[in-house]
Design a protein around this motif. Sequence first.
Motif, PDB file in Angstrom:
ATOM      1  N   ALA A   1       0.841  -1.171   0.008  1.00 12.00           N
ATOM      2  CA  ALA A   1      -0.014   0.037   0.056  1.00 12.00           C
ATOM      3  C   ALA A   1       0.947   1.302   0.048  1.00 12.00           C
ATOM      4  O   ALA A   1       0.267   2.330  -0.678  1.00 12.00           O
ATOM      5  CB  ALA A   1      -0.917   0.075   1.229  1.00 12.00           C
ATOM      6  N   SER A   2       2.177   1.034   0.424  1.00 19.40           N
ATOM      7  CA  SER A   2       2.924   2.332   0.448  1.00 19.40           C
ATOM      8  C   SER A   2       4.316   1.710   0.677  1.00 19.40           C
ATOM      9  O   SER A   2       4.629   0.676   0.677  1.00 19.40           O
ATOM     10  CB  SER A   2       2.823   2.968   1.887  1.00 19.40           C
ATOM     11  N   VAL A   3       5.432   2.901   0.544  1.00 18.37           N
ATOM     12  CA  VAL A   3       6.904   2.396   0.531  1.00 18.37           C
ATOM     13  C   VAL A   3       7.424   3.457   1.315  1.00 18.37           C
ATOM     14  O   VAL A   3       6.824   4.471   1.448  1.00 18.37           O
ATOM     15  CB  VAL A   3       7.361   2.426  -0.774  1.00 18.37           C
ATOM     16  N   PRO A   4       8.676   3.211   2.294  1.00 16.28           N
ATOM     17  CA  PRO A   4       9.073   2.103   2.189  1.00 16.28           C
ATOM     18  C   PRO A   4       8.517   0.942   3.056  1.00 16.28           C
ATOM     19  O   PRO A   4       7.560   1.168   3.670  1.00 16.28           O
ATOM     20  CB  PRO A   4      10.587   2.478   2.823  1.00 16.28           C
ATOM     21  N   ILE A   5       9.163  -0.332   2.909  1.00 15.89           N
ATOM     22  CA  ILE A   5       8.274  -1.302   3.273  1.00 15.89           C
ATOM     23  C   ILE A   5       9.144  -1.877   4.384  1.00 15.89           C
ATOM     24  O   ILE A   5      10.290  -2.012   4.613  1.00 15.89           O
ATOM     25  CB  ILE A   5       8.279  -2.509   2.293  1.00 15.89           C
ATOM     26  N   THR A   6       8.306  -1.938   5.709  1.00 13.54           N
ATOM     27  CA  THR A   6       8.855  -2.516   6.769  1.00 13.54           C
ATOM     28  C   THR A   6       8.295  -3.935   7.262  1.00 13.54           C
ATOM     29  O   THR A   6       7.512  -4.484   6.536  1.00 13.54           O
ATOM     30  CB  THR A   6       8.352  -1.721   8.065  1.00 13.54           C
ATOM     31  N   GLU A   7       8.968  -4.681   8.063  1.00 10.46           N
ATOM     32  CA  GLU A   7       8.795  -6.096   8.165  1.00 10.46           C
ATOM     33  C   GLU A   7       7.309  -6.621   8.715  1.00 10.46           C
ATOM     34  O   GLU A   7       6.703  -7.491   8.513  1.00 10.46           O
ATOM     35  CB  GLU A   7       9.879  -6.730   8.922  1.00 10.46           C
ATOM     36  N   ASP A   8       6.592  -5.355   9.293  1.00  3.24           N
ATOM     37  CA  ASP A   8       5.364  -5.570   9.842  1.00  3.24           C
ATOM     38  C   ASP A   8       4.290  -5.438   8.855  1.00  3.24           C
ATOM     39  O   ASP A   8       3.035  -5.207   9.210  1.00  3.24           O
ATOM     40  CB  ASP A   8       5.023  -4.852  11.220  1.00  3.24           C
ATOM     41  N   PHE A   9       4.594  -5.168   7.483  1.00  4.66           N
ATOM     42  CA  PHE A   9       3.792  -4.895   6.601  1.00  4.66           C
ATOM     43  C   PHE A   9       2.738  -6.138   6.386  1.00  4.66           C
ATOM     44  O   PHE A   9       3.429  -7.484   6.513  1.00  4.66           O
ATOM     45  CB  PHE A   9       3.978  -4.429   5.262  1.00  4.66           C
ATOM     46  N   PRO A  10       1.498  -6.092   5.858  1.00  4.31           N
ATOM     47  CA  PRO A  10       0.828  -7.449   5.772  1.00  4.31           C
ATOM     48  C   PRO A  10       1.308  -8.115   4.313  1.00  4.31           C
ATOM     49  O   PRO A  10       1.969  -7.258   3.596  1.00  4.31           O
ATOM     50  CB  PRO A  10      -0.704  -6.764   5.279  1.00  4.31           C
ATOM     51  N   THR A  11       1.328  -9.178   4.589  1.00  6.96           N
ATOM     52  CA  THR A  11       1.723 -10.121   3.482  1.00  6.96           C
ATOM     53  C   THR A  11       0.759 -10.583   2.504  1.00  6.96           C
ATOM     54  O   THR A  11      -0.396 -10.806   2.891  1.00  6.96           O
ATOM     55  CB  THR A  11       2.657 -11.371   3.892  1.00  6.96           C
ATOM     56  N   SER A  12       1.002 -10.759   1.295  1.00  7.35           N
ATOM     57  CA  SER A  12       0.243 -11.497   0.272  1.00  7.35           C
ATOM     58  C   SER A  12       1.040 -11.605  -0.937  1.00  7.35           C
ATOM     59  O   SER A  12       2.379 -11.627  -0.733  1.00  7.35           O
ATOM     60  CB  SER A  12      -0.917 -10.537  -0.094  1.00  7.35           C
ATOM     61  N   ALA A  13       0.585 -12.203  -1.878  1.00  6.16           N
ATOM     62  CA  ALA A  13       1.398 -12.786  -3.136  1.00  6.16           C
ATOM     63  C   ALA A  13       0.624 -12.536  -4.300  1.00  6.16           C
ATOM     64  O   ALA A  13      -0.532 -12.639  -4.386  1.00  6.16           O
ATOM     65  CB  ALA A  13       1.836 -13.926  -2.877  1.00  6.16           C
ATOM     66  N   THR A  14       1.293 -12.221  -5.298  1.00  9.35           N
ATOM     67  CA  THR A  14       0.797 -11.586  -6.942  1.00  9.35           C
ATOM     68  C   THR A  14       1.128 -12.804  -7.930  1.00  9.35           C
ATOM     69  O   THR A  14       0.848 -12.708  -8.676  1.00  9.35           O
ATOM     70  CB  THR A  14       1.182 -10.478  -7.260  1.00  9.35           C
ATOM     71  N   ASN A  15       1.906 -13.684  -7.313  1.00 16.08           N
ATOM     72  CA  ASN A  15       2.182 -14.770  -8.247  1.00 16.08           C
ATOM     73  C   ASN A  15       2.695 -16.063  -7.469  1.00 16.08           C
ATOM     74  O   ASN A  15       3.029 -15.982  -6.314  1.00 16.08           O
ATOM     75  CB  ASN A  15       3.573 -14.420  -9.157  1.00 16.08           C
ATOM     76  N   PRO A  16       2.808 -17.146  -8.100  1.00 20.13           N
ATOM     77  CA  PRO A  16       3.031 -18.476  -7.562  1.00 20.13           C
ATOM     78  C   PRO A  16       4.582 -18.303  -6.725  1.00 20.13           C
ATOM     79  O   PRO A  16       4.866 -18.976  -5.776  1.00 20.13           O
ATOM     80  CB  PRO A  16       3.055 -19.454  -8.455  1.00 20.13           C
ATOM     81  N   TYR A  17       5.422 -17.570  -7.300  1.00 28.15           N
ATOM     82  CA  TYR A  17       6.774 -17.742  -6.800  1.00 28.15           C
ATOM     83  C   TYR A  17       6.772 -17.095  -5.368  1.00 28.15           C
ATOM     84  O   TYR A  17       7.247 -17.513  -4.412  1.00 28.15           O
ATOM     85  CB  TYR A  17       7.782 -16.897  -7.681  1.00 28.15           C
TER      86      TYR A  17
END
Length: 339
Positions: free
Chosen positions: A134-150
């Motif tokens: 949703a924003s940058v820079p990214i910190t470790e507590d950001f929510p995780t998800s994935a946009t590809n199988p990798y």
Amino acid sequence: MSGKILVTGGTGYIGSHTTLLLLEAGYQVVVVDNLSNSSLESLRRVEKLTGKSVTFYKADIRDSDKLSIIFQEHQIEGVIHFAGLKAVGESTQIPLEYYEQNVYGTLSLLKVMQRFSCFNIVFSSSATVYGDPASVPITEDFPTSATNPYGRSKLYIEEILRDLSLSNEQWHIILLRYFNPIGAHESGQIGEDPQGIPNNLMPYISQVAVGKREKLSIFGNDYSTVDGTGVRDYIHVMDLSDAHVKAIEKIKQLEGVSTFNLGTGNGYSVLQMVKAFEEGANKPVAYEIVARRPGDIAECWADPGLADKVLNWRATRGLNEMVADTWRWQSRNPNGYDI
């Protein structure tokens, strides 16, 4: 750590550079790799550069019998786990292969580690686990998800490691979320040697510059960024490898699962990278704009502050050094390790 370090995928790009630094730091290193996307020549050069030897096994981490033999023959105290498939675009074409090699391969490794009471693992994760942030820079507590199988395979492995940690407090687990590794060892002897068409930007740029490829394809120029092309956090592979050595040094002091971003905290666009390379290598880089790639996001860069605070690690090499080292490797090894 006094025992040996097992490096899975240790003949690959990041694995070989990390193996070199582990040897220089005085560790004994055992490497296991199936050589599906790498060359044993990388380890020969690592041994030559360090004057030290590596114990190598050609094996697939999905082969638990072979892994068990390795653990029987060596007192493995910690594992740095790189082995796996790593191309975002390819993962959308062959997802089952990515889940098979990355997720099942890791399960196989963890079972053998548990059997031999080896409870220290540093896992090669990825910034792709943040999905489209949703924003940058990214910190470790950001929510995780994935946009590809990798990215999803990396996320699944992270969750498996968390479940494992909760089930047994003996485990010490470090998740290192890489941003975009580039560059090469300053000697020009080891570097990134992608098999076939490169999936990552910098080796593609350098192969165009060395005359191996006609032009670079830039996937999309209509992102909401400084010049419409994707923005990423590029980190020198030697800085990245140094973080793994720091992680192994600290792992027993950290309880449960620890997660760290590995980046510089700076974002550069694709066109900015092309320009930096042209200036640094004094070579033109032909390119064309093509359609966006499925699974790609507009911008992604790290807040690396936590790794600095806990691991006493920070990236020290800038873009000029990344370009110079990439070009030294590519120009001296136009066909990679295929000599």
